[in-house]
Design a protein around this motif. Structure first.
Motif, PDB file in Angstrom:
ATOM      1  N   ALA A  73      56.490 -11.607  39.060  1.00  0.00           N
ATOM      2  CA  ALA A  73      57.686 -12.097  38.366  1.00  0.00           C
ATOM      3  C   ALA A  73      57.749 -11.557  36.941  1.00  0.00           C
ATOM      4  O   ALA A  73      58.811 -11.124  36.482  1.00  0.00           O
ATOM      5  CB  ALA A  73      57.681 -13.623  38.342  1.00  0.00           C
ATOM      6  N   CYS A  74      56.617 -11.558  36.253  1.00  0.00           N
ATOM      7  CA  CYS A  74      56.602 -11.046  34.874  1.00  0.00           C
ATOM      8  C   CYS A  74      56.986  -9.575  34.826  1.00  0.00           C
ATOM      9  O   CYS A  74      57.759  -9.155  33.961  1.00  0.00           O
ATOM     10  CB  CYS A  74      55.222 -11.246  34.244  1.00  0.00           C
ATOM     11  SG  CYS A  74      54.861 -12.959  33.835  1.00  0.00           S
ATOM     12  N   LEU A  75      56.427  -8.790  35.742  1.00  0.00           N
ATOM     13  CA  LEU A  75      56.743  -7.362  35.762  1.00  0.00           C
ATOM     14  C   LEU A  75      58.222  -7.127  36.037  1.00  0.00           C
ATOM     15  O   LEU A  75      58.872  -6.298  35.385  1.00  0.00           O
ATOM     16  CB  LEU A  75      55.884  -6.639  36.805  1.00  0.00           C
ATOM     17  CG  LEU A  75      54.374  -6.630  36.550  1.00  0.00           C
ATOM     18  CD1 LEU A  75      53.646  -6.013  37.732  1.00  0.00           C
ATOM     19  CD2 LEU A  75      54.038  -5.908  35.267  1.00  0.00           C
ATOM     20  N   ARG A  76      58.764  -7.861  36.977  1.00  0.00           N
ATOM     21  CA  ARG A  76      60.183  -7.686  37.328  1.00  0.00           C
ATOM     22  C   ARG A  76      61.109  -8.183  36.214  1.00  0.00           C
ATOM     23  O   ARG A  76      62.085  -7.526  35.866  1.00  0.00           O
ATOM     24  CB  ARG A  76      60.500  -8.398  38.632  1.00  0.00           C
ATOM     25  CG  ARG A  76      59.889  -7.720  39.824  1.00  0.00           C
ATOM     26  CD  ARG A  76      60.229  -8.450  41.090  1.00  0.00           C
ATOM     27  NE  ARG A  76      59.620  -7.797  42.225  1.00  0.00           N
ATOM     28  CZ  ARG A  76      60.146  -7.769  43.422  1.00  0.00           C
ATOM     29  NH1 ARG A  76      61.305  -8.362  43.649  1.00  0.00           N
ATOM     30  NH2 ARG A  76      59.527  -7.174  44.413  1.00  0.00           N
ATOM     31  N   ILE A  77      60.807  -9.355  35.670  1.00  0.00           N
ATOM     32  CA  ILE A  77      61.652  -9.903  34.603  1.00  0.00           C
ATOM     33  C   ILE A  77      61.594  -9.001  33.382  1.00  0.00           C
ATOM     34  O   ILE A  77      62.618  -8.727  32.760  1.00  0.00           O
ATOM     35  CB  ILE A  77      61.237 -11.351  34.264  1.00  0.00           C
ATOM     36  CG1 ILE A  77      61.612 -12.289  35.415  1.00  0.00           C
ATOM     37  CG2 ILE A  77      61.894 -11.815  32.967  1.00  0.00           C
ATOM     38  CD1 ILE A  77      61.083 -13.704  35.275  1.00  0.00           C
ATOM     39  N   LYS A  78      60.412  -8.507  33.063  1.00  0.00           N
ATOM     40  CA  LYS A  78      60.281  -7.599  31.910  1.00  0.00           C
ATOM     41  C   LYS A  78      61.130  -6.348  32.120  1.00  0.00           C
ATOM     42  O   LYS A  78      61.840  -5.893  31.222  1.00  0.00           O
ATOM     43  CB  LYS A  78      58.806  -7.228  31.713  1.00  0.00           C
ATOM     44  CG  LYS A  78      58.541  -6.490  30.403  1.00  0.00           C
ATOM     45  CD  LYS A  78      58.534  -5.025  30.623  1.00  0.00           C
ATOM     46  CE  LYS A  78      58.150  -4.283  29.353  1.00  0.00           C
ATOM     47  NZ  LYS A  78      58.646  -2.921  29.356  1.00  0.00           N
ATOM     48  N   VAL A  96      55.654 -13.625  26.605  1.00  0.00           N
ATOM     49  CA  VAL A  96      54.626 -13.625  27.649  1.00  0.00           C
ATOM     50  C   VAL A  96      54.932 -12.598  28.738  1.00  0.00           C
ATOM     51  O   VAL A  96      54.005 -12.014  29.314  1.00  0.00           O
ATOM     52  CB  VAL A  96      54.435 -15.040  28.250  1.00  0.00           C
ATOM     53  CG1 VAL A  96      55.617 -15.456  29.109  1.00  0.00           C
ATOM     54  CG2 VAL A  96      53.138 -15.115  29.036  1.00  0.00           C
ATOM     55  N   PHE A  97      56.191 -12.324  29.014  1.00  0.00           N
ATOM     56  CA  PHE A  97      56.539 -11.316  30.022  1.00  0.00           C
ATOM     57  C   PHE A  97      56.023  -9.938  29.605  1.00  0.00           C
ATOM     58  O   PHE A  97      55.477  -9.198  30.418  1.00  0.00           O
ATOM     59  CB  PHE A  97      58.052 -11.261  30.256  1.00  0.00           C
ATOM     60  CG  PHE A  97      58.640 -12.558  30.757  1.00  0.00           C
ATOM     61  CD1 PHE A  97      58.088 -13.220  31.839  1.00  0.00           C
ATOM     62  CD2 PHE A  97      59.738 -13.121  30.141  1.00  0.00           C
ATOM     63  CE1 PHE A  97      58.633 -14.408  32.310  1.00  0.00           C
ATOM     64  CE2 PHE A  97      60.286 -14.305  30.597  1.00  0.00           C
ATOM     65  CZ  PHE A  97      59.731 -14.959  31.682  1.00  0.00           C
ATOM     66  N   ALA A 134      45.409 -17.410  33.175  1.00  0.00           N
ATOM     67  CA  ALA A 134      45.346 -17.590  31.722  1.00  0.00           C
ATOM     68  C   ALA A 134      46.723 -17.802  31.111  1.00  0.00           C
ATOM     69  O   ALA A 134      46.856 -18.476  30.086  1.00  0.00           O
ATOM     70  CB  ALA A 134      44.672 -16.376  31.090  1.00  0.00           C
ATOM     71  N   HIS A 135      47.742 -17.236  31.726  1.00  0.00           N
ATOM     72  CA  HIS A 135      49.093 -17.304  31.157  1.00  0.00           C
ATOM     73  C   HIS A 135      50.046 -18.185  31.969  1.00  0.00           C
ATOM     74  O   HIS A 135      51.246 -18.194  31.699  1.00  0.00           O
ATOM     75  CB  HIS A 135      49.675 -15.895  31.052  1.00  0.00           C
ATOM     76  CG  HIS A 135      48.984 -15.024  30.066  1.00  0.00           C
ATOM     77  ND1 HIS A 135      47.873 -14.292  30.389  1.00  0.00           N
ATOM     78  CD2 HIS A 135      49.232 -14.777  28.758  1.00  0.00           C
ATOM     79  CE1 HIS A 135      47.475 -13.625  29.338  1.00  0.00           C
ATOM     80  NE2 HIS A 135      48.260 -13.894  28.329  1.00  0.00           N
ATOM     81  N   ALA A 136      49.531 -18.918  32.932  1.00  0.00           N
ATOM     82  CA  ALA A 136      50.384 -19.670  33.865  1.00  0.00           C
ATOM     83  C   ALA A 136      51.342 -20.621  33.160  1.00  0.00           C
ATOM     84  O   ALA A 136      52.553 -20.629  33.448  1.00  0.00           O
ATOM     85  CB  ALA A 136      49.526 -20.426  34.873  1.00  0.00           C
ATOM     86  N   ASP A 137      50.831 -21.418  32.233  1.00  0.00           N
ATOM     87  CA  ASP A 137      51.706 -22.385  31.552  1.00  0.00           C
ATOM     88  C   ASP A 137      52.794 -21.680  30.749  1.00  0.00           C
ATOM     89  O   ASP A 137      53.964 -22.079  30.780  1.00  0.00           O
ATOM     90  CB  ASP A 137      50.892 -23.304  30.639  1.00  0.00           C
ATOM     91  CG  ASP A 137      50.017 -24.260  31.425  1.00  0.00           C
ATOM     92  OD1 ASP A 137      50.359 -24.543  32.601  1.00  0.00           O
ATOM     93  OD2 ASP A 137      48.991 -24.715  30.876  1.00  0.00           O
ATOM     94  N   ALA A 138      52.409 -20.633  30.035  1.00  0.00           N
ATOM     95  CA  ALA A 138      53.383 -19.888  29.227  1.00  0.00           C
ATOM     96  C   ALA A 138      54.422 -19.218  30.118  1.00  0.00           C
ATOM     97  O   ALA A 138      55.610 -19.168  29.773  1.00  0.00           O
ATOM     98  CB  ALA A 138      52.663 -18.853  28.368  1.00  0.00           C
ATOM     99  N   ILE A 139      53.994 -18.717  31.263  1.00  0.00           N
ATOM    100  CA  ILE A 139      54.928 -18.060  32.190  1.00  0.00           C
ATOM    101  C   ILE A 139      55.928 -19.080  32.724  1.00  0.00           C
ATOM    102  O   ILE A 139      57.138 -18.810  32.777  1.00  0.00           O
ATOM    103  CB  ILE A 139      54.167 -17.363  33.343  1.00  0.00           C
ATOM    104  CG1 ILE A 139      53.361 -16.182  32.800  1.00  0.00           C
ATOM    105  CG2 ILE A 139      55.136 -16.910  34.428  1.00  0.00           C
ATOM    106  CD1 ILE A 139      52.377 -15.588  33.800  1.00  0.00           C
TER     107      ILE A 139
END
Length: 151
Positions: A73-78, A96-97, A134-139
């Motif tokens: 999701a981060c890669l796609r949203i970024k 965070v993305f 490590a980044h779950a909450d921020a994501i």
């Protein structure tokens, strides 16, 4: 001035006027076509942007519902934000993305992943899962924020 010269000048003037009117008409048509093309291009770009914004929102909803891996999701949203609103990648909570992307961009994907040694892929998966954890909450916070963001 002789009569034949007067008529020659009159005919030359009428000819010049006719040529100028033809030129003006041609330029006017060219301008209209250019405006139509520009309007069509703008409509296409607007539709494309709206489609990307909708994709961002769908990805954010998928993150909120735990329907996809956070790293993907981060890669796609970024990637989508790079086209829609790249300035958001520098702002909290959307940063965070970019951070997750930077941590994962060296990992092979698609065909390269299939052609990579299995042990190396497992090592990369462990690294990816550690980054996600490590980044779950921020994501999740960023996903909720981006879903409600007015683009």
């Amino acid at each position: 001035m002789p009569l034949w010269l007067q008529w020659t000048l009159i005919i030359a003037g009428i000819l010049a006027i006719a040529l100028l009117v033809g030129f003006i008409i041609r330029q006017s048509r060219t301008l209209q076509e250019s405006r139509k093309r520009e309007a069509k291009t703008q409509a296409f770009q607007k539709e494309r942007r709206e489609s990307m914004v909708e994709s961002i929102r769908v990805l954010a909803m998928a993150v909120e519902a735990d329907q996809m891996e956070y790293s993907e999701a981060c890669l796609r949203i970024k990637g989508l934000l790079d086209h829609v609103a790249p300035e958001l990648l520098e702002q909290t909570p959307f940063r965070v993305f970019q951070e997750v992307h930077d941590l994962l961009q060296h990992m092979p994907t698609h065909r390269a992943r299939q052609e990579t040694d299995g042990r190396f892929v497992e090592k990369m998966d462990r690294e990816r899962l550690a980054v996600e954890e490590a980044h779950a909450d921020a994501i999740r916070r960023a996903a909720t924020a981006i879903r409600h963001h007015p683009f």
